[in-house]
Design a protein around this motif. Structure first.
Motif, short mmCIF file in Angstrom:
data_model
loop_
_atom_site.label_atom_id
_atom_site.label_comp_id
_atom_site.label_asym_id
_atom_site.label_seq_id
_atom_site.Cartn_x
_atom_site.Cartn_y
_atom_site.Cartn_z
N PHE A 1 19.68 48.89 52.94
CA PHE A 1 19.54 48.67 51.70
C PHE A 1 19.47 47.25 51.15
N THR A 2 18.62 46.96 50.09
CA THR A 2 18.60 45.49 49.62
C THR A 2 19.20 45.54 47.95
N ILE A 3 20.33 45.00 47.98
CA ILE A 3 20.78 45.03 46.30
C ILE A 3 20.81 43.66 45.89
N LEU A 4 20.21 43.46 44.64
CA LEU A 4 20.43 42.35 43.83
C LEU A 4 21.33 42.75 42.92
N THR A 5 22.37 41.56 42.81
CA THR A 5 23.65 41.70 41.78
C THR A 5 23.73 40.33 41.41
N THR A 6 24.46 40.39 40.07
CA THR A 6 24.73 39.16 39.41
C THR A 6 26.55 38.88 39.74
N GLY A 7 26.95 37.67 39.18
CA GLY A 7 28.17 37.33 39.14
C GLY A 7 28.69 36.46 40.36
N GLY A 8 27.82 36.01 41.10
CA GLY A 8 28.32 35.33 42.10
C GLY A 8 29.07 36.00 43.20
N MET A 9 30.09 35.15 43.71
CA MET A 9 30.97 35.76 44.91
C MET A 9 31.76 36.77 44.38
N PRO A 10 32.52 36.50 43.05
CA PRO A 10 33.08 37.84 42.49
C PRO A 10 32.36 38.93 42.25
N GLY A 11 31.30 38.83 41.79
CA GLY A 11 30.46 40.17 41.69
C GLY A 11 29.86 40.90 43.19
N VAL A 12 29.57 40.13 44.12
CA VAL A 12 29.49 40.57 45.40
C VAL A 12 30.92 41.35 45.86
N MET A 13 31.95 40.78 45.52
CA MET A 13 33.19 41.22 46.17
C MET A 13 33.60 42.68 45.24
N ASP A 14 33.12 42.68 43.95
CA ASP A 14 33.47 43.92 43.28
C ASP A 14 32.28 44.90 43.67
N LEU A 15 31.16 44.52 44.03
CA LEU A 15 30.20 45.46 44.58
C LEU A 15 30.62 46.21 45.78
N ALA A 16 31.22 45.47 46.75
CA ALA A 16 31.72 45.96 47.97
C ALA A 16 32.70 46.75 47.78
N SER A 17 33.68 46.24 47.01
CA SER A 17 34.76 47.23 46.78
C SER A 17 33.99 48.65 46.11
N ALA A 18 33.35 48.61 45.04
CA ALA A 18 32.94 49.82 44.56
C ALA A 18 32.07 50.71 45.67
N ILE A 19 31.28 50.04 46.48
CA ILE A 19 30.71 50.96 47.48
C ILE A 19 31.56 51.54 48.37
N CYS A 20 32.90 50.73 48.79
CA CYS A 20 33.65 51.46 49.79
C CYS A 20 34.52 52.48 48.82
N SER A 21 34.98 52.40 47.59
CA SER A 21 35.52 53.35 46.76
C SER A 21 34.72 54.63 46.64
N LEU A 22 33.47 54.58 46.85
CA LEU A 22 32.53 55.68 46.53
C LEU A 22 32.56 56.64 48.10
N GLY A 23 33.30 55.93 49.22
CA GLY A 23 33.44 56.90 50.15
C GLY A 23 32.39 56.69 51.29
N TYR A 24 31.48 55.88 51.09
CA TYR A 24 30.27 55.77 52.02
C TYR A 24 30.74 54.92 53.29
N ARG A 25 30.23 55.13 54.33
CA ARG A 25 30.55 54.36 55.52
C ARG A 25 29.41 53.21 55.75
N VAL A 26 29.81 51.90 55.90
CA VAL A 26 28.83 50.87 55.69
C VAL A 26 29.26 50.11 56.84
N PRO A 27 28.54 50.26 57.97
CA PRO A 27 28.40 49.49 59.11
C PRO A 27 28.33 48.20 59.07
N ASP A 28 27.22 47.68 58.31
CA ASP A 28 26.69 46.37 58.13
C ASP A 28 26.75 45.75 56.74
N PHE A 29 27.16 44.66 56.52
CA PHE A 29 27.17 44.14 55.13
C PHE A 29 26.78 42.65 55.07
N SER A 30 25.78 42.13 54.70
CA SER A 30 25.81 40.80 54.72
C SER A 30 25.24 40.35 53.27
#
Length: 91
Positions: free
Chosen positions: A19-48
């Motif tokens: 998947f390709t995701i466009l997000t706002t908020g710079g680095m804090p926004g990306v970190m929030d997104l990563a945390s939210a995806i993890c909290s949803l319970g999905y396995r994410v083997p690659d993240f860049s």
């Protein structure tokens, strides 16, 4: 007399789905997104992430282990997260 047993259920396999995701908020926004995806319970083997100072949005490319039925559900959940502008499968 014979007894019919239910047919064994097939276990759905999860495959890596990009998947390709466009997000706002710079680095804090990306970190929030990563945390939210993890909290949803999905396995994410690659993240860049591609974050540039002074640019209004960041690009996240991730691979998530999903069944074909879970792809739409995953995209719908991510779309509702704060700061997400779009999510598209990168197939």
């Amino acid at each position: 007399m014979t007894t019919l047993e239910p047919a064994p259920t097939r276990r759905l396999s999860r495959l890596p789905r990009p998947f390709t995701i466009l997000t706002t908020g710079g680095m804090p926004g990306v970190m929030d997104l990563a945390s939210a995806i993890c909290s949803l319970g999905y396995r994410v083997p690659d993240f860049s992430v591609d974050v540039h100072e002074g640019v209004s949005c960041s690009c996240v490319q991730c691979t998530v282990a999903l069944t074909s039925a879970e792809c739409t559900e995953f995209a719908d959940k991510v779309r509702t997260l704060p700061g997400v502008l779009s999510i598209e499968p990168s197939c």
